[in-house]
Motif scaffolding. Sequence first.
Motif, PDB file in Angstrom:
ATOM      1  N   LEU A 108       0.819  -1.205   0.000  1.00  0.00           N
ATOM      2  CA  LEU A 108       0.000   0.000   0.000  1.00  0.00           C
ATOM      3  C   LEU A 108       0.855   1.258   0.000  1.00  0.00           C
ATOM      4  CD1 LEU A 108      -1.017  -2.053   2.634  1.00  0.00           C
ATOM      5  CD2 LEU A 108      -3.080  -0.771   2.144  1.00  0.00           C
ATOM      6  N   PRO A 109       0.241   2.404  -0.316  1.00  0.00           N
ATOM      7  CA  PRO A 109       0.931   3.684  -0.099  1.00  0.00           C
ATOM      8  C   PRO A 109       0.970   3.965   1.403  1.00  0.00           C
ATOM      9  CG  PRO A 109      -1.325   4.066  -0.793  1.00  0.00           C
ATOM     10  CD  PRO A 109      -1.100   2.587  -0.893  1.00  0.00           C
ATOM     11  N   LYS A 110       1.454   5.117   1.772  1.00  0.00           N
ATOM     12  CA  LYS A 110       1.480   5.491   3.185  1.00  0.00           C
ATOM     13  C   LYS A 110       0.059   5.471   3.722  1.00  0.00           C
ATOM     14  CE  LYS A 110       3.248   8.919   6.432  1.00  0.00           C
ATOM     15  NZ  LYS A 110       3.948  10.223   6.599  1.00  0.00           N
ATOM     16  N   THR A 114      -4.151   2.870  12.162  1.00  0.00           N
ATOM     17  CA  THR A 114      -5.381   2.638  12.919  1.00  0.00           C
ATOM     18  C   THR A 114      -6.635   2.767  12.062  1.00  0.00           C
ATOM     19  OG1 THR A 114      -5.346   4.965  13.600  1.00  0.00           O
ATOM     20  CG2 THR A 114      -4.356   3.349  15.109  1.00  0.00           C
ATOM     21  N   LYS A 115      -6.497   3.316  10.853  1.00  0.00           N
ATOM     22  CA  LYS A 115      -7.644   3.471   9.951  1.00  0.00           C
ATOM     23  C   LYS A 115      -7.607   2.475   8.789  1.00  0.00           C
ATOM     24  CE  LYS A 115      -8.349   8.393  10.940  1.00  0.00           C
ATOM     25  NZ  LYS A 115      -8.467   9.765  10.361  1.00  0.00           N
ATOM     26  N   PHE A 116      -6.606   1.608   8.801  1.00  0.00           N
ATOM     27  CA  PHE A 116      -6.471   0.629   7.723  1.00  0.00           C
ATOM     28  C   PHE A 116      -7.618  -0.384   7.777  1.00  0.00           C
ATOM     29  CE2 PHE A 116      -4.334  -3.519   6.462  1.00  0.00           C
ATOM     30  CZ  PHE A 116      -4.563  -3.337   5.116  1.00  0.00           C
ATOM     31  N   GLU A 117      -8.259  -0.619   6.609  1.00  0.00           N
ATOM     32  CA  GLU A 117      -9.373  -1.569   6.526  1.00  0.00           C
ATOM     33  C   GLU A 117      -9.537  -2.012   5.081  1.00  0.00           C
ATOM     34  OE1 GLU A 117     -13.215  -0.136   6.607  1.00  0.00           O
ATOM     35  OE2 GLU A 117     -12.717   1.747   5.642  1.00  0.00           O
ATOM     36  N   GLY A 118     -10.611  -2.756   4.826  1.00  0.00           N
ATOM     37  CA  GLY A 118     -10.823  -3.309   3.500  1.00  0.00           C
ATOM     38  C   GLY A 118     -10.983  -2.297   2.395  1.00  0.00           C
ATOM     39  N   GLU A 119     -11.485  -1.098   2.715  1.00  0.00           N
ATOM     40  CA  GLU A 119     -11.691  -0.079   1.696  1.00  0.00           C
ATOM     41  C   GLU A 119     -10.459   0.810   1.495  1.00  0.00           C
ATOM     42  OE1 GLU A 119     -14.437   0.068  -0.209  1.00  0.00           O
ATOM     43  OE2 GLU A 119     -14.998  -1.771   0.845  1.00  0.00           O
ATOM     44  N   SER A 120      -9.409   0.589   2.263  1.00  0.00           N
ATOM     45  CA  SER A 120      -8.206   1.412   2.122  1.00  0.00           C
ATOM     46  C   SER A 120      -7.555   1.165   0.761  1.00  0.00           C
ATOM     47  CB  SER A 120      -7.204   1.092   3.232  1.00  0.00           C
ATOM     48  OG  SER A 120      -7.752   1.366   4.508  1.00  0.00           O
ATOM     49  N   PRO A 121      -7.133   2.213   0.053  1.00  0.00           N
ATOM     50  CA  PRO A 121      -6.477   2.027  -1.248  1.00  0.00           C
ATOM     51  C   PRO A 121      -5.198   1.203  -1.120  1.00  0.00           C
ATOM     52  CG  PRO A 121      -7.081   4.336  -0.891  1.00  0.00           C
ATOM     53  CD  PRO A 121      -7.261   3.640   0.418  1.00  0.00           C
ATOM     54  N   TYR A 122      -4.968   0.346  -2.088  1.00  0.00           N
ATOM     55  CA  TYR A 122      -3.743  -0.457  -2.105  1.00  0.00           C
ATOM     56  C   TYR A 122      -3.226  -0.547  -3.532  1.00  0.00           C
ATOM     57  CZ  TYR A 122      -6.753  -4.324  -3.676  1.00  0.00           C
ATOM     58  OH  TYR A 122      -7.634  -5.110  -4.375  1.00  0.00           O
ATOM     59  N   TYR A 123      -1.973  -0.993  -3.657  1.00  0.00           N
ATOM     60  CA  TYR A 123      -1.357  -1.152  -4.974  1.00  0.00           C
ATOM     61  C   TYR A 123      -1.476  -2.583  -5.497  1.00  0.00           C
ATOM     62  CZ  TYR A 123       0.850   3.414  -4.160  1.00  0.00           C
ATOM     63  OH  TYR A 123       1.085   4.745  -3.924  1.00  0.00           O
ATOM     64  N   ILE A 124      -1.102  -3.534  -4.634  1.00  0.00           N
ATOM     65  CA  ILE A 124      -1.076  -4.939  -5.043  1.00  0.00           C
ATOM     66  C   ILE A 124      -1.677  -5.794  -3.931  1.00  0.00           C
ATOM     67  CG2 ILE A 124       0.386  -6.908  -5.667  1.00  0.00           C
ATOM     68  CD1 ILE A 124       2.473  -4.929  -6.699  1.00  0.00           C
ATOM     69  N   MET A 125      -2.520  -6.736  -4.304  1.00  0.00           N
ATOM     70  CA  MET A 125      -3.009  -7.765  -3.381  1.00  0.00           C
ATOM     71  C   MET A 125      -2.646  -9.119  -3.955  1.00  0.00           C
ATOM     72  SD  MET A 125      -6.862  -8.420  -1.891  1.00  0.00           S
ATOM     73  CE  MET A 125      -7.402  -9.833  -2.838  1.00  0.00           C
ATOM     74  N   PHE A 126      -2.015  -9.967  -3.135  1.00  0.00           N
ATOM     75  CA  PHE A 126      -1.461 -11.212  -3.663  1.00  0.00           C
ATOM     76  C   PHE A 126      -1.538 -12.301  -2.608  1.00  0.00           C
ATOM     77  CE2 PHE A 126       2.646 -13.712  -4.097  1.00  0.00           C
ATOM     78  CZ  PHE A 126       2.175 -14.550  -5.101  1.00  0.00           C
ATOM     79  N   GLY A 127      -2.019 -13.472  -3.025  1.00  0.00           N
ATOM     80  CA  GLY A 127      -2.010 -14.616  -2.130  1.00  0.00           C
ATOM     81  C   GLY A 127      -3.227 -15.503  -2.278  1.00  0.00           C
ATOM     82  N   PRO A 128      -3.291 -16.572  -1.488  1.00  0.00           N
ATOM     83  CA  PRO A 128      -4.355 -17.563  -1.626  1.00  0.00           C
ATOM     84  C   PRO A 128      -5.682 -17.108  -1.046  1.00  0.00           C
ATOM     85  CG  PRO A 128      -2.929 -18.138   0.212  1.00  0.00           C
ATOM     86  CD  PRO A 128      -2.292 -16.956  -0.461  1.00  0.00           C
ATOM     87  N   ASP A 129      -6.754 -17.630  -1.641  1.00  0.00           N
ATOM     88  CA  ASP A 129      -8.110 -17.376  -1.159  1.00  0.00           C
ATOM     89  C   ASP A 129      -8.875 -18.684  -1.280  1.00  0.00           C
ATOM     90  OD1 ASP A 129     -10.353 -16.076  -0.235  1.00  0.00           O
ATOM     91  OD2 ASP A 129     -10.919 -15.275  -2.178  1.00  0.00           O
ATOM     92  N   ALA A 306       4.792   2.047   0.524  1.00  0.00           N
ATOM     93  CA  ALA A 306       5.192   2.468   1.873  1.00  0.00           C
ATOM     94  C   ALA A 306       4.695   1.570   2.999  1.00  0.00           C
ATOM     95  CB  ALA A 306       4.687   3.894   2.126  1.00  0.00           C
ATOM     96  N   THR A 307       3.812   0.614   2.680  1.00  0.00           N
ATOM     97  CA  THR A 307       3.176  -0.161   3.746  1.00  0.00           C
ATOM     98  C   THR A 307       2.940  -1.599   3.308  1.00  0.00           C
ATOM     99  OG1 THR A 307       2.004   1.861   4.409  1.00  0.00           O
ATOM    100  CG2 THR A 307       1.232  -0.200   5.369  1.00  0.00           C
ATOM    101  N   VAL A 308       3.064  -2.517   4.260  1.00  0.00           N
ATOM    102  CA  VAL A 308       2.686  -3.919   4.069  1.00  0.00           C
ATOM    103  C   VAL A 308       1.514  -4.200   5.002  1.00  0.00           C
ATOM    104  CG1 VAL A 308       3.397  -6.319   4.348  1.00  0.00           C
ATOM    105  CG2 VAL A 308       5.006  -4.650   3.442  1.00  0.00           C
ATOM    106  N   GLY A 309       0.491  -4.863   4.501  1.00  0.00           N
ATOM    107  CA  GLY A 309      -0.665  -5.101   5.351  1.00  0.00           C
ATOM    108  C   GLY A 309      -1.401  -6.381   5.040  1.00  0.00           C
ATOM    109  N   PHE A 310      -2.151  -6.850   6.040  1.00  0.00           N
ATOM    110  CA  PHE A 310      -3.063  -7.976   5.870  1.00  0.00           C
ATOM    111  C   PHE A 310      -4.470  -7.479   6.174  1.00  0.00           C
ATOM    112  CE2 PHE A 310       0.919 -10.139   6.908  1.00  0.00           C
ATOM    113  CZ  PHE A 310       0.981 -11.093   5.910  1.00  0.00           C
ATOM    114  N   ASP A 311      -5.362  -7.652   5.221  1.00  0.00           N
ATOM    115  CA  ASP A 311      -6.767  -7.276   5.380  1.00  0.00           C
ATOM    116  C   ASP A 311      -7.578  -8.432   4.825  1.00  0.00           C
ATOM    117  OD1 ASP A 311      -9.378  -6.059   5.036  1.00  0.00           O
ATOM    118  OD2 ASP A 311      -8.752  -5.653   2.981  1.00  0.00           O
ATOM    119  N   LEU A 312      -8.227  -9.196   5.696  1.00  0.00           N
ATOM    120  CA  LEU A 312      -8.884 -10.420   5.240  1.00  0.00           C
ATOM    121  C   LEU A 312     -10.005 -10.846   6.188  1.00  0.00           C
ATOM    122  CD1 LEU A 312      -7.219 -12.561   7.288  1.00  0.00           C
ATOM    123  CD2 LEU A 312      -5.470 -12.161   5.563  1.00  0.00           C
ATOM    124  N   TRP A 313     -10.771 -11.812   5.729  1.00  0.00           N
ATOM    125  CA  TRP A 313     -11.862 -12.419   6.478  1.00  0.00           C
ATOM    126  C   TRP A 313     -11.589 -13.904   6.620  1.00  0.00           C
ATOM    127  CZ3 TRP A 313     -16.367 -12.416   9.185  1.00  0.00           C
ATOM    128  CH2 TRP A 313     -17.182 -13.546   9.117  1.00  0.00           C
TER     129      TRP A 313
END
Length: 392
Positions: A108-110, A114-129, A306-313
């Motif tokens: 993600l960008p910067k 504490t406000k990071f969630e599913g609707e937060s803009p990101y650049y790349i999402m990658f991985g298993p589902d 600028a950021t690495v994150g996990f946002d999942l269910w």
Amino acid sequence: MKLLAFIAIFAIIAECKVYFKETFDGDWESRWTHSGKSDLGKFKVSAGKFYADAEKSKGLQTSQDAKFYAISAPIPEPFSNDGKTLVLQFEVKHEQNIDCGGGYIKLLPKTTPTKFEGESPYYIMFGPDICGATKKVHLIFNYKGKNLLWKKEPRCEGDQFTHLYTLVLKPDHSYEVHIDGSKKESGTLEEDWEFLKPKTIADPDDKKPDDWVDEAELDDPADVKPADWDKEPEQSPEPSAKQPDDWEEEEEGKWEPPMVANPKYKGEWKPKRIPNPAYKGVWAPKQIPNPEYSADENLHVYKDIATVGFDLWQVKAGTIFDNILVTDDVAEAKAFAKDTFEANKDKEKAAKDKQDEEQRKKDEEERKKNDDKKEDEEDDGEDEPSSDDDEL
């Protein structure tokens, strides 16, 4: 010449950069921040129920069932992948035998943690589902504010062991996806995502000619319907049916056997089909350059990662994420995988086999114990005096 070659090699090595590396040792909570939303699940650090090493196998684990999760960590020095290879690599272990839930990571960008969630803009999402029969790898790119879905859906790993997912994005707009070190998919951004308008479109002025023949086959004019084709009807009386003995013809009328499908019935006659000598093929309008197409040499470029994150269910919690790496060097990613994933996978398998064998023995002992108890209770019942004996 040797000196110049050495200098060139050294310069290449010196340019290689590791932007982010996380093994979840030490004070991981000083590096990672949970989203401030109150209804989200919490991560913890654990090696899980079976592992190669109690300390080295620790990773970030989901801990509560039926929850959304959101957690992120800043990249120490935000960067651009302009003119560079981008490698994103991490491990996923669904040791809970996941039934429905995500296991993907985001760049993600910067972001305000504490406000990071599913609707937060990101650049790349990658991985298993994984959800039920669906077991696929996601690879989503953001382009001009729109999240683009991958046209391909390679299958992800669905067992309880640790698996390594690697994305390699190159400056020439090509990419590779590896699972456990083996290449599973590759291609180009423009072909496998809808980054741009198509290069060509159907010519709206091109019309199908009136004499165009697009029937590949026609009826054989020499084929003639046999004279006895319609001899047998579609249904016939059931041969084994018999009039009931109590049938009253005066009241119920004349008895007739039930009708059943006639096995001798040949169906509707149709002449056989033969190739059409006038067939010209499937007509399609000619392609012309698309005036809306515009090439973009920067399809792959993100200016401020600028950021690495996990946002999942996850319905059933227990997934462990570990050994995250963001770099511009494929060799560095392979070396890191060799020291972590490759070094641990056989030990982890052995630990799981040992655990399963111990559980099998425990279950067998419990079953035998229950059988012996049941047998003793049956013996005690046989030894008890009957009511007749009490009267005597």
